[in-house]
Scaffold this active site. Sequence first.
Site, PDB file in Angstrom:
ATOM      1  CE1 TYR A 195      -4.345   0.689  -0.215  1.00 45.44           C
ATOM      2  CE2 TYR A 195      -4.362  -1.511   0.754  1.00 45.44           C
ATOM      3  CZ  TYR A 195      -5.006  -0.480   0.074  1.00 45.44           C
ATOM      4  OH  TYR A 195      -6.305  -0.639  -0.311  1.00 45.44           O
ATOM      5  CB  THR A 247      -4.614   4.816 -21.934  1.00 48.69           C
ATOM      6  OG1 THR A 247      -4.367   5.008 -23.328  1.00 48.69           O
ATOM      7  CG2 THR A 247      -6.074   5.073 -21.629  1.00 48.69           C
ATOM      8  CG  ASP A 278      -8.464  11.521 -23.230  1.00 44.28           C
ATOM      9  OD1 ASP A 278      -7.457  10.799 -23.399  1.00 44.28           O
ATOM     10  OD2 ASP A 278      -9.569  11.066 -22.875  1.00 44.28           O
ATOM     11  CE  LYS A 295      -7.185   4.094 -24.964  1.00 48.24           C
ATOM     12  NZ  LYS A 295      -8.361   3.257 -24.914  1.00 48.24           N
ATOM     13  CD  GLU A 334      -4.817   5.537   0.559  1.00 47.40           C
ATOM     14  OE1 GLU A 334      -4.960   6.473   1.362  1.00 47.40           O
ATOM     15  OE2 GLU A 334      -5.589   4.567   0.471  1.00 47.40           O
ATOM     16  NE  ARG A 357      -6.846  -2.663 -19.724  1.00 44.90           N
ATOM     17  CZ  ARG A 357      -7.279  -2.690 -20.981  1.00 44.90           C
ATOM     18  NH1 ARG A 357      -6.827  -3.577 -21.819  1.00 44.90           N
ATOM     19  NH2 ARG A 357      -8.176  -1.829 -21.399  1.00 44.90           N
TER      20      ARG A 357
HETATM   21  N1  PLP Z   1      -9.930   8.515 -23.212  1.00 41.60           N
HETATM   22  C1  PLP Z   1     -10.037   8.114 -24.493  1.00 41.60           C
HETATM   23  C2  PLP Z   1      -9.893   9.141 -25.573  1.00 41.60           C
HETATM   24  C3  PLP Z   1     -10.270   6.774 -24.801  1.00 41.60           C
HETATM   25  O1  PLP Z   1     -10.393   6.388 -26.075  1.00 41.60           O
HETATM   26  C4  PLP Z   1     -10.392   5.843 -23.737  1.00 41.60           C
HETATM   27  C5  PLP Z   1     -10.646   4.409 -23.967  1.00 41.60           C
HETATM   28  O2  PLP Z   1     -10.986   3.897 -24.942  1.00 41.60           O
HETATM   29  C6  PLP Z   1     -10.297   6.301 -22.431  1.00 41.60           C
HETATM   30  C7  PLP Z   1     -10.062   7.638 -22.196  1.00 41.60           C
HETATM   31  C8  PLP Z   1     -10.489   5.386 -21.267  1.00 41.60           C
HETATM   32  O3  PLP Z   1      -9.420   4.571 -21.043  1.00 41.60           O
HETATM   33  P1  PLP Z   1      -9.542   3.367 -19.992  1.00 41.60           P
HETATM   34  O4  PLP Z   1     -10.311   2.295 -20.677  1.00 41.60           O
HETATM   35  O5  PLP Z   1      -8.123   2.995 -19.693  1.00 41.60           O
HETATM   36  O6  PLP Z   1     -10.240   3.896 -18.780  1.00 41.60           O
END
Ligand code: PLP
Length: 488
Positions: free
Chosen positions: A71, A277, A248, A280, A73, A286
């Site tokens: 843990y 993320t 994002d 991808k 935090e 992940r």
């Molecule tokens: N943001 C975008 C643009 C995405 O395409 C995705 C997932 O497909 C996410 C966030 C969410 O990612 P996660 O599945 O890791 O929560």
Amino acid sequence: MTVTPTAVDAGTVSTAYRAALDVISSVEPRIADAIGAELTDQRASLKLIASENYASPAVLLTMGNWLSDKYAEGTVGHRFYAGCQNVDTVEGLAAEHARELFGAPHAYVQPHSGIDANLVAFWAVLAQRVEAPALAVAGARHVNDLAEADWSTLRHALGDQRMLGMSLDAGGHLTHGFRPNISGKMFDQSSYGTDPETGLLDYAAVRAKAREFRPLILMAGYSAYPRRVDFAAMREIADEVGATLIVDMAHFAGLVAGKVFTGDFDPVPHAHVVTSTTHKSLRGPRGGFVLCQPEFADAVDRGCPMVLGGPLPHVMAAKAVAFAEARRPSFATYAQAVLDNAVALAEGLTRRGVRLVTGGTDNHLVLLDVTSFGLTGRQAESALLDAGIVTNRNAVPADPNGAWYTSGIRLGTPALTSRGFGPAEFDRTAELIAGVLAGTSPGATSSGGVSKAHYTLADGLADRTRSAAAELLAAHPLYPGLDLGRDT
Ligand code: PLP
């Protein structure tokens, strides 16, 4: 191995996995079997899901150990648990690699996923930007005191803040202010779309919308828009209306890391906050992470426990390994190949009569409009799967078939590029896809109408396509030389 930028040979990796599976088998053999079977399935599938990839054995092996038991935090050097010295090393290295890789002043590597990273960013902007008088309505001094409030009170207390993001059918993501996600409850949302003629982002229209809507947060980034975005232009718009720009980059982080998106197209120097993320196009474990300008750093670092569970040290360690891999020159070669392959796929499809949203691509994905074949996205997705081609259906702008059946198919090149596919293999893939679409007809409903779900494939087409796909895959094996020494 194609996805193994390490000096370790396949035999050593095989030994490691065999030992791991033996240990797992001694407790629950069915789990060891499922792990083995997943490798067999992944090896046998022509994976064109734009959000998936294959992580290296180094990344994967980093997750299977006792770091998971700790843990931690808090943040590096400031933990609410004792004995976090090794987790400090891990998190510190992951953040340092992320900062260096993306040229960012601050990195927070605890988010467990992309959705979590967005939540961290949203709360950070609220905490940083919302004035105390708005919070006083709910008797609170800080956003963090409001977690107990009901959502309408909370939203009102926050001053009914607004978020402007890309619409879902133009390729935006649920977390950019849409109802099924908490962001749709936290914010009053409005969206910008794409030009109906070209399918491209129209920055003048985004600007007009932002002037009218005056959002606190301008969201940029997408899940299904096949073009790069001019983040310098988006920042200009945000500045003009006093908004905070969050980008994002979950989908295209690998293209940023690999320096395919530079200058105006690199979000990091232009956005206040960048979320992502790791699994991808970036090809890590992940997970998620946040990069930000210094003014948001303290608020971002409060992600846990505000909206996140305790950090996952084993996954942060794997993020560090993946970021380190992405800092190598070979990753830039990979990222450029992801783009070149997407262009080859788009050209191959267009040449064979498939209509593409925006007419092409300049990122890792291609969006097909399958209505000219008389099909819905759902029928096309299922027919392609029958033929051994794994894709996902996706809405196209102003989709006449809605979000469930859809009219589109989204394809991405990151995974097959990791297997070593080049433009010739992607052209052959385009030929196979166009063949399946042309050889599929919509079925009938029980009342004799045209079904949006049922379909028929021409005789023998699925089998012929499967064997052609198998040939392509055999020439580019996944984790070549990795032998689990078991039947799956
Ligand atoms: N943001 C975008 C643009 C995405 O395409 C995705 C997932 O497909 C996410 C966030 C969410 O990612 P996660 O599945 O890791 O929560």
